[in-house]
Design a protein around this motif. Structure first.
Motif, mmCIF file in Angstrom:
data_model
loop_
_atom_site.group_PDB
_atom_site.id
_atom_site.type_symbol
_atom_site.label_atom_id
_atom_site.label_comp_id
_atom_site.label_asym_id
_atom_site.label_seq_id
_atom_site.Cartn_x
_atom_site.Cartn_y
_atom_site.Cartn_z
ATOM 1 N N GLY A 108 0.821 -1.213 0.000
ATOM 2 C CA GLY A 108 0.000 0.000 0.000
ATOM 3 C C GLY A 108 0.846 1.250 0.000
ATOM 4 O O GLY A 108 2.062 1.195 -0.182
ATOM 5 N N VAL A 109 0.207 2.364 0.226
ATOM 6 C CA VAL A 109 0.873 3.658 0.090
ATOM 7 C C VAL A 109 1.198 4.241 1.459
ATOM 8 O O VAL A 109 0.312 4.642 2.203
ATOM 9 N N LYS A 110 2.485 4.288 1.775
ATOM 10 C CA LYS A 110 2.906 4.869 3.036
ATOM 11 C C LYS A 110 3.482 6.252 2.768
ATOM 12 O O LYS A 110 4.168 6.474 1.772
ATOM 13 N N VAL A 111 3.193 7.159 3.680
ATOM 14 C CA VAL A 111 3.732 8.509 3.588
ATOM 15 C C VAL A 111 4.382 8.832 4.921
ATOM 16 O O VAL A 111 3.746 8.696 5.963
ATOM 17 N N VAL A 112 5.636 9.214 4.890
ATOM 18 C CA VAL A 112 6.324 9.573 6.125
ATOM 19 C C VAL A 112 6.847 10.994 6.015
ATOM 20 O O VAL A 112 7.591 11.310 5.097
ATOM 21 N N ASN A 113 6.435 11.811 6.942
ATOM 22 C CA ASN A 113 6.853 13.207 6.943
ATOM 23 C C ASN A 113 6.881 13.765 5.529
ATOM 24 O O ASN A 113 7.943 14.093 4.998
ATOM 25 N N PRO A 114 5.701 13.887 4.897
ATOM 26 C CA PRO A 114 5.662 14.274 3.487
ATOM 27 C C PRO A 114 6.473 15.545 3.220
ATOM 28 O O PRO A 114 6.306 16.542 3.902
ATOM 29 N N GLY A 115 7.349 15.472 2.250
ATOM 30 C CA GLY A 115 8.191 16.617 1.895
ATOM 31 C C GLY A 115 9.350 16.820 2.839
ATOM 32 O O GLY A 115 10.438 17.223 2.421
ATOM 33 N N GLY A 116 9.135 16.535 4.117
ATOM 34 C CA GLY A 116 10.165 16.814 5.127
ATOM 35 C C GLY A 116 11.393 15.948 4.953
ATOM 36 O O GLY A 116 12.518 16.379 5.193
ATOM 37 N N THR A 117 11.176 14.713 4.521
ATOM 38 C CA THR A 117 12.305 13.807 4.374
ATOM 39 C C THR A 117 13.122 14.161 3.130
ATOM 40 O O THR A 117 14.345 14.049 3.134
ATOM 41 N N GLU A 118 12.466 14.632 2.081
ATOM 42 C CA GLU A 118 13.231 15.140 0.931
ATOM 43 C C GLU A 118 14.028 16.382 1.357
ATOM 44 O O GLU A 118 15.206 16.516 1.035
ATOM 45 N N ALA A 119 13.394 17.255 2.110
ATOM 46 C CA ALA A 119 14.104 18.445 2.591
ATOM 47 C C ALA A 119 15.332 18.041 3.396
ATOM 48 O O ALA A 119 16.372 18.710 3.377
ATOM 49 N N TRP A 120 15.228 16.913 4.087
ATOM 50 C CA TRP A 120 16.337 16.403 4.891
ATOM 51 C C TRP A 120 17.563 16.071 4.031
ATOM 52 O O TRP A 120 18.686 16.039 4.515
ATOM 53 N N GLY A 121 17.329 15.839 2.741
ATOM 54 C CA GLY A 121 18.459 15.671 1.825
ATOM 55 C C GLY A 121 19.406 16.852 1.904
ATOM 56 O O GLY A 121 20.597 16.743 1.614
ATOM 57 N N TRP A 122 18.895 17.993 2.317
ATOM 58 C CA TRP A 122 19.721 19.198 2.514
ATOM 59 C C TRP A 122 19.828 19.559 3.990
ATOM 60 O O TRP A 122 20.201 20.679 4.326
ATOM 61 N N GLY A 123 19.437 18.649 4.854
ATOM 62 C CA GLY A 123 19.502 18.941 6.288
ATOM 63 C C GLY A 123 18.342 19.791 6.769
ATOM 64 O O GLY A 123 18.378 20.352 7.856
ATOM 65 N N LEU A 124 17.277 19.901 5.952
ATOM 66 C CA LEU A 124 16.142 20.746 6.321
ATOM 67 C C LEU A 124 14.929 19.872 6.652
ATOM 68 O O LEU A 124 15.017 18.656 6.652
ATOM 69 N N ASN A 125 13.767 20.497 6.875
ATOM 70 C CA ASN A 125 12.572 19.746 7.244
ATOM 71 C C ASN A 125 11.335 20.540 6.837
ATOM 72 O O ASN A 125 11.441 21.733 6.514
ATOM 73 N N CYS A 126 10.182 19.907 6.813
ATOM 74 C CA CYS A 126 8.895 20.594 6.637
ATOM 75 C C CYS A 126 8.089 20.345 7.905
ATOM 76 O O CYS A 126 7.671 19.212 8.146
ATOM 77 N N LEU A 127 7.882 21.365 8.686
ATOM 78 C CA LEU A 127 7.255 21.159 9.988
ATOM 79 C C LEU A 127 5.759 21.455 10.014
ATOM 80 O O LEU A 127 5.078 21.148 10.984
ATOM 81 N N THR A 128 5.237 22.076 8.945
ATOM 82 C CA THR A 128 3.784 22.230 8.844
ATOM 83 C C THR A 128 3.377 21.697 7.478
ATOM 84 O O THR A 128 4.241 21.422 6.643
ATOM 85 N N ILE A 129 2.073 21.617 7.247
ATOM 86 C CA ILE A 129 1.659 21.046 5.960
ATOM 87 C C ILE A 129 1.755 22.073 4.834
ATOM 88 O O ILE A 129 1.477 21.743 3.688
ATOM 89 N N ASP A 130 2.150 23.289 5.165
ATOM 90 C CA ASP A 130 2.285 24.291 4.111
ATOM 91 C C ASP A 130 3.729 24.700 3.842
ATOM 92 O O ASP A 130 3.987 25.566 2.997
ATOM 93 N N ASP A 131 4.684 24.073 4.557
ATOM 94 C CA ASP A 131 6.097 24.379 4.282
ATOM 95 C C ASP A 131 6.467 23.867 2.900
ATOM 96 O O ASP A 131 6.288 22.684 2.625
ATOM 97 N N PRO A 132 6.984 24.713 2.034
ATOM 98 C CA PRO A 132 7.354 24.213 0.704
ATOM 99 C C PRO A 132 8.522 23.238 0.776
ATOM 100 O O PRO A 132 9.417 23.384 1.598
ATOM 101 N N VAL A 133 8.512 22.255 -0.092
ATOM 102 C CA VAL A 133 9.617 21.302 -0.185
ATOM 103 C C VAL A 133 10.691 21.942 -1.057
ATOM 104 O O VAL A 133 10.405 22.328 -2.186
ATOM 105 N N PRO A 134 11.930 22.078 -0.548
ATOM 106 C CA PRO A 134 12.964 22.771 -1.328
ATOM 107 C C PRO A 134 13.103 22.193 -2.734
ATOM 108 O O PRO A 134 13.153 20.973 -2.895
#
Ligand code: SF4
Ligand code: ZN
Lengths: 438, 266, 568
Positions: free
Chosen positions: C180-206
């Protein structure tokens, strides 16, 4: 008419290239050409084909000569050795498939063996460091797509992992790295002027055995604490400069090899390198990765991990798994006369272990399973030739970054030669019979 | 206090794992019951009686039980493991893991100990009259909670990695050590009356290390603070104090960074 | 032909509304049948005076794959002195918070669990996940590939291309043998590729020009477009941070505009996992408090949302999640060893050991929040027991959680021995909650509910004729007085467990390795040349393996149970 097999995995180094193209003869028996592999990789495939390959097990005779025996006899001899031994050592596992490792572990459980892989003489110290402080790492594609700071510490990929730099670390253009090597700063730490060092933007010729101090100094520099004038032969200013270079990148990586895992301080060197990486994550994004040597030493650590919970040097003698390098590691066991039989598969300790350990192996009941005659087979009581994993039989392998890749079969093994999996399965069955009193 | 004497009569062909040799296991037992306790050689389970002549009997409690181990025990591991009280005297050189995870009582080795002696120690008094091997009073692999309490005193020399991940207690080495003293130390005290070649206090967060002899190569992350007169192990002397490891994280107390302390005897 | 009759037990089966009535369960050839359908030769199991339920279903645990194994390998101390020696027919089994695969299978079975979902499969490591699943005896398992930070998904959803997203999901489930479809920290984990994060649902993904909220809604839409058995399964943004309950509510509200569309009887469009970690108030660790009431008040009104608790068990454990930035944050707090893996184009993972101490106020509050979520739940068919194993504690503690949920006395006893009990009581609701769940409700939370949420209610979670014969007998008599600890004891070691008609546990001991299956979903979609081209292109340019070497071939899944979905 020959045919071409694509997406072939190279069963040589931990780079585990998976884009080889192998041209094989129409009958599927002979390799005619190899594309994309580096020289060592190609040589590995060709070696499989070398003339004069042994195709029957050979038993050592009292006069030291070898006599051909059947696989049945070889299976029986091996199973009996395990049945009799009270603490056998099962060493190697780095040049074979995970499927073979798994059956080996069943035998090990039944016979109270110690299972150890080649990490014991290369990256075992890394594994200890990871147990002490963790490891921030990534897959090799991340380096290709993001990295702009590359450190090679105590390793020489130009020689040991020839396609590493072109596939992953220095030259490729990735998603966020479309300028390729032009946007990457390369730092090499090596006491020697290696070919890799010659390419570097910075080359630290660290004093022999002082990697720990140099790593520590970089951490001190990151914290803006005072440093002595030179550390490990490197002037303070240079250390501070490189610390700045590392901080200013967007994504960095430390690759390290045996030059730092096996020099004085061993696991502590890696521990400090990992902690440096962790510190750098307060400024930017940073990762660290061991340059694993044998193509599936990583896989051995994985299978041991999920089956027993430890990545190497796993002692099953008491009916449960224990682990403590310094005690349960092959050379310590041999040195201290802790084991009473030796089984080798997927490595050549005869060539890589200290001579004192090799002598110990020669004195014990021993079986060597290897496609070729090797220094180990020459001192073993029994040599069992098998098919070449990754050439003559497939099987799962793990790349240095733990990515699993299923190796392919490209040609048939010589007529009648068993695979690792087949031989081990038969030994396992025979051992069951012996335990059952048959 | 009752005394049980174990005299080795049969040497193991491999190594003997004798973690049953503790006052805790011997207390309340007669010689025959002690001889029936398990001991392991490779995958086989035997009894202590196969290897040792057992005389005397255990006291009512561990604290009332004294064990004397006689003869060549250089192939016997785990003597005194997890002991909580009472006394063990080993007259010869035991193998690895002597006094490992010891929690209390007294353990005296008249000879040398091999590696991993006193690892994970929580309490008690452990005296080694000869030399100690590597990883004396260290943490077990992967554990960040190394030695927590108790005292280890080595009259001879010690190997590398002593006090690895040490959190508490005291290790005193009268002779020299090999490299890596108190690496990752967060608490407790290590006193080395001889020399320590290098890598002393690397990655040290807290705790104290005293070195009376010389250090060939200091870690770069130690900064000189001041000279001090101190009383150490019952003697007074002048020491130079260094703070470190400055490359490592450190807690703050009242806005001040609290470092580990390295004292070098002047 | 194997037939069984499990006789005279007190049966608890929410799928049939049986609430502890005495009944017989008949089994034939691996399925539950009517009692009249078996012969007199059926083997009888006497369950009189005992509770009978379907096999339990684990909806969210980390039990197989790269990060689990890194957790094992980097924590030798987790195995010290806790190993179980091998015995006839059983492999040796070790590890406390991260058990070996053998121990995982044995321990689940002994508690009466017969199915488990591995909660986060990094697609590039799918083969590894399946190798471990293959080595986990007895229990059926499926694995959820992670999608919430996948570059294909980010690029398609940036342009609102639902059909392409669906085609990609279908392809990935097929090549990774995913469930099935799992979502973990949507966008935040990609941001982590640069050491960043998405802490709300409106934080843009770098660099990707998309927000977590767009990722979640897009994936829900694609999931329902496909009509997959399970819904989108989300680990939300801002996990573990004080004050995060507002982010939690924001995310849950995204589900409001969607309706479930599937043939599996599933009624939710979003499963929000380990809610305990997402129900925090306050704005720092000093004024940290429970917001379980606010969160559950909302969940109670929303039929199209299901949740699991993520209960803290107060043990030393190992946290591990695809939420890379969270694990980095955690290691900065507790300074314990940190492992991290960023996975090209797909995801990341982090691991840090953690000690939930009953002497630390925050841990005490976390413990209370997990239990409160269940006790505030109005519909226990939509709220399931988990520990997010091993994140909030090891799964072997389920019996203890069941005890706490079933006994106010047990909860009080625990609270009274906390070091900061007064402060904990002030920051939470638990001390004031009288509710005690009964066995029927426990069966909803651990059987019928999760089976339904996974879209597997036709075979799992109940004892209706036609369903798989996963039957558990607990030595617990609901009609007799009992002490709280009797509950924990009974659920720890089932008296009898049958998995698809094979007795696997008798008197709490494993007697058979069963015939475990791997569940995966084959979702058929119309041919989509564009997506196939995009996949080829990404492999050529950005992946470090070739596309031909990415597929998990059949031999890694030797005993599959394939769920067919037709979305053409
Ligand atoms: S770099 Fe290594 S894996 Fe790649 S072709 Fe060369 S030897 Fe083979
Ligand atoms: Zn989870």
């Amino acid at each position: 008419m020959s045919k071409s097999v694509t997406d072939v995995i190279c069963p040589f180094c931990g780079t585990l290239c998976d884009d080889l193209e192998v041209v094989v003869s129409d009958d599927g028996k002979k390799i005619e050409d190899i594309y994309n592999a580096c020289a060592i990789g190609a040589e590995k495939f060709m070696h499989a084909q070398a003339a004069g390959r042994v195709t029957k097990p050979r038993m050592q005779q009292p006069d030291g000569s070898y006599k051909e025996v059947s696989y049945d006899e070889a299976v029986d001899f091996t199973a009996r050795m395990f049945y009799k031994a009270r603490k056998p050592l099962m060493y190697g596992w780095s040049s074979t498939s995970c499927e073979a490792q798994s059956i080996g572990h069943e035998i090990a459980e039944k016979s109270g063996a110690i299972v150890d892989n080649t990490a014991t003489v290369c990256h075992g110290t890394t594994l200890i460091a990871v147990q002490d402080v963790g490891i921030p790492s990534c897959t090799l594609g991340e380096i290709k797509n993001r990295a702009d700071r590359i450190i090679f510490w105590g390793c020489n990929p130009c020689h040991a992992h020839p396609r590493h730099q072109s596939r992953y670390s220095i030259f490729p253009r990735g998603y966020f790295t479309n300028k390729g090597h032009k946007n990457r700063k390369m730092i090499v730490v090596d006491p020697r002027d290696s070919d890799t060092a010659k390419m570097a933007d910075y080359h630290f010729k660290v004093e022999q055995g002082r990697d720990y101090e140099l790593l520590s100094a970089l951490r001190v520099a990151l914290r803006n604490e005072p440093l002595p004038e030179t550390v490990a032969g490197i002037p303070r200013e240079k250390i501070i400069e490189v610390a700045e270079v590392l901080k200013s990148g967007r994504f960095g990586i430390i690759f390290f090899g045996m030059g730092v895992t096996q020099s004085l301080s061993k696991n502590h060197n890696i521990d400090a390198a990992i902690m440096l990486t962790k510190d750098l994550n307060e400024f930017t994004k940073f990762s660290i990765m061991p340059m694993r040597g044998h193509y599936n030493v990583t896989g051995s650590g994985q299978v041991l991990g999920w089956q027993f919970g430890f990545p190497y040097a796993v002692d099953l003698s008491r009916g449960f798994a224990r682990y403590n390098p310094g005690e349960t590691t092959s050379n310590d066991l041999l040195r201290r006369d802790e084991v009473d039989a030796v089984f080798v598969l997927g490595s050549d300790p005869g060539a890589h272990f200290p001579i004192s350990s090799v002598r110990k192996i020669a004195k014990l009941p021993s079986v060597c399973v290897d496609p070729h005659i090797t220094p180990t087979s020459e001192i073993s009581k029994l040599h069992v030739p098998v098919a070449f994993v990754g050439v003559e039989v497939g099987g799962n392998c793990y790349r240095m970054d733990n990515v699993p890749i299923d190796a392919r079969k490209v040609v048939d093994p010589p007529e009648g030669v068993l695979t690792d999996v087949e031989f081990l399965t038969r030994v396992n069955t025979r051992l069951d019979q012996l335990i059952g009193g048959k | 206090m009752e005394t049980v004497t174990l005299t080795i009569k049969n040497q193991p062909t491999l190594y003997l794992e004798a973690d049953t040799i503790t006052p805790d296991n011997f207390s309340g037992k007669k010689a025959s019951e002690i001889a029936a306790l398990h001991a392991f050689e490779g995958r086989d389970q035997f009894t202590l009686g196969k290897y040792f002549e057992v005389s005397g009997e255990g006291g009512a409690t561990a604290a009332d039980t004294r064990i004397v181990v006689k003869g060549n025990v250089s192939r016997v591991k785990y003597i005194g493991m997890k002991m909580t009280a009472g006394e063990i005297v080993i007259e010869d050189n035991p193998d690895m893991y002597t006094g490992a995870w010891m929690q209390g009582g007294k353990l005296l080795v008249k000879g040398n100990v091999d590696a991993f002696a006193g690892i994970g120690m929580k309490g008690g008094e452990f005296v080694i009259e000869g030399n100690a091997g590597n990883y004396l009073g260290a943490a077990y692999r992967g554990d960040w909670r190394g030695m927590q309490g108790g005292v280890i005193r080595v009259k001879g020399n010690a190997g590398s990695d002593i006090g690895y991940f040490m959190n508490g207690g005291t290790i005193i080495v009268h002779g020299n050590t090999d490299v890596h003293v108190g690496t990752h130390m967060e608490g407790g005290k290590i006193i080395i009356k001889g020399n320590a070649p290098s890598k002393v206090g690397g990655q040290m967060v807290g705790g104290e290390i005293f070195v009376y002899g010389g250090i060939d190569v200091m870690m770069p992350g130690f900064k000189y603070v001041q000279d001090e007169d101190l009383e150490v192990d019952g003697e007074n002397a002048k020491f130079s104090l260094f703070y470190g490891d400055t490359g490592e994280r450190h807690p703050k107390r009242k806005g001040q960074i609290v470092y580990g302390k390295l004292h070098l005897r002047n | 032909m194997t037939e069984f009759l499990i006789k005279n037990g007190f049966v608890f089966d929410p799928t049939q509304g049986i609430k502890g009535d005495k009944a017989d369960i008949a089994v034939k050839d691996g399925k539950i049948v009517k009692s009249s359908d078996i012969s007199s030769k059926a083997k009888t199991i006497d369950a009189s005076g005992k509770a009978v339920m379907a096999g339990a279903v684990e909806i969210h645990a980390h039990i197989a794959g790269p990060k689990v194994n890194e957790g094992r390998n980097y924590r030798p101390e987790d195995k010290l002195f806790t190993y179980t020696p091998k015995s006839a027919g059983k492999r040796m089994a070790g590890g406390f918070s991260i058990p070996t695969t053998f121990k995982t299978g044995y321990e689940y079975a002994r508690m009466g669990y017969t199915t488990a979902i591995e909660a986060a499969m990094p697609p590039l490591f799918a083969r590894h996940v399946h190798e471990e699943i293959k080595d986990t005896p007895i229990i059926d398992e499926g694995a959820l590939p992670v999608f919430g930070n996948n570059w294909f998904v980010l690029e398609y959803l940036k342009n609102k291309e639902i059909e392409n997203t669906a085609a990609y999901i279908s392809w990935l489930l097929d090549v990774t043998k995913g469930f099935g479809v799992k979502v973990v920290n949507p966008g935040g984990t990609e941001a982590w590729g640069w050491g960043l994060n998405c802490l709300t649902i409106d934080d843009p993904v770098p660099y990707f020009d998309i927000t977590p909220s767009e990722i979640v809604t897009g994936l829900i839409e694609a999931n329902e477009y496909l009509g997959l058995p399970h819904s989108v399964h989300i680990h939300q943004n801002s996990l573990g941070n004080p004050g995060n309950y507002t982010v939690t509510l924001d995310t849950l509200k995204l589900a409001e505009k969607f309706k479930p569309k599937n043939k599996f009887g599933r009624e939710q469009v979003l499963h929000s996992t380990h809610l305990q970690f997402h129900s925090y108030g306050g704005d720092n660790w000093g004024n940290f408090e429970s917001k379980s009431k606010e969160v559950m008040d909302y969940v109670n009104t929303q039929k199209n949302v299901t949740v699991d608790t993520g209960c803290v068990t107060l043990d030393e454990t190992t946290t591990m999640t695809a939420d890379g930035p969270f694990e980095h944050h955690l290691t900065e707090l507790n300074h314990l060893k940190w492992a991290n893996v960023d996975v090209e184009l797909e995801t990341a993972a982090g691991i840090v050991p953690y000690v939930y101490s009953p002497d630390i106020k925050v841990c005490e509050i976390q413990w209370a929040i997990g239990l409160e979520l269940a006790l505030f739940a109005k519909d226990l068919m939509r709220c399931f027991i988990t520990t997010d194993h091993p994140n909030a504690g090891p799964f072997i503690r389920y019996p203890r959680i069941i005890k706490w949920l079933m006994s106010a006395e047990a909860r009080k006893e625990r609270i009274d021995t906390f070091k900061h009990s007064a402060k904990m009581v002030e920051a939470t609701h638990l001390a004031g909650i009288e509710r005690e769940l009964d066995l029927y409700e426990i069966a909803m939370m651990t059987r019928a509910g999760p089976a339904k949420a996974l879209g597997m209610s036709s075979i799992y979670g109940g004892l209706k004729p036609g369903m798989d014969a996963d039957v558990v007998v607990y030595d617990f008599n609901p009609q007799k007085p009992h002490k709280p600890d009797d509950i924990e004891k009974a659920f720890s070691r089932a008296a009898y467990v049958m998995k698809t008609g094979v007795p696997v546990v008798i008197d709490g001991e494993v007697v058979n390795n069963g015939n475990k299956r791997t569940l995966w979903v084959h979702a058929k979609v119309n041919e989509n040349p564009q997506v196939m081209r995009d996949i080829k292109d990404k492999f050529l340019r950005y992946y470090s393996v070739t596309q031909a070497n990415y597929d998990v071939s059949k031999h890694f899944v030797p005993n599959p149970y394939v769920i067919e979905v037709d979305a053409t």
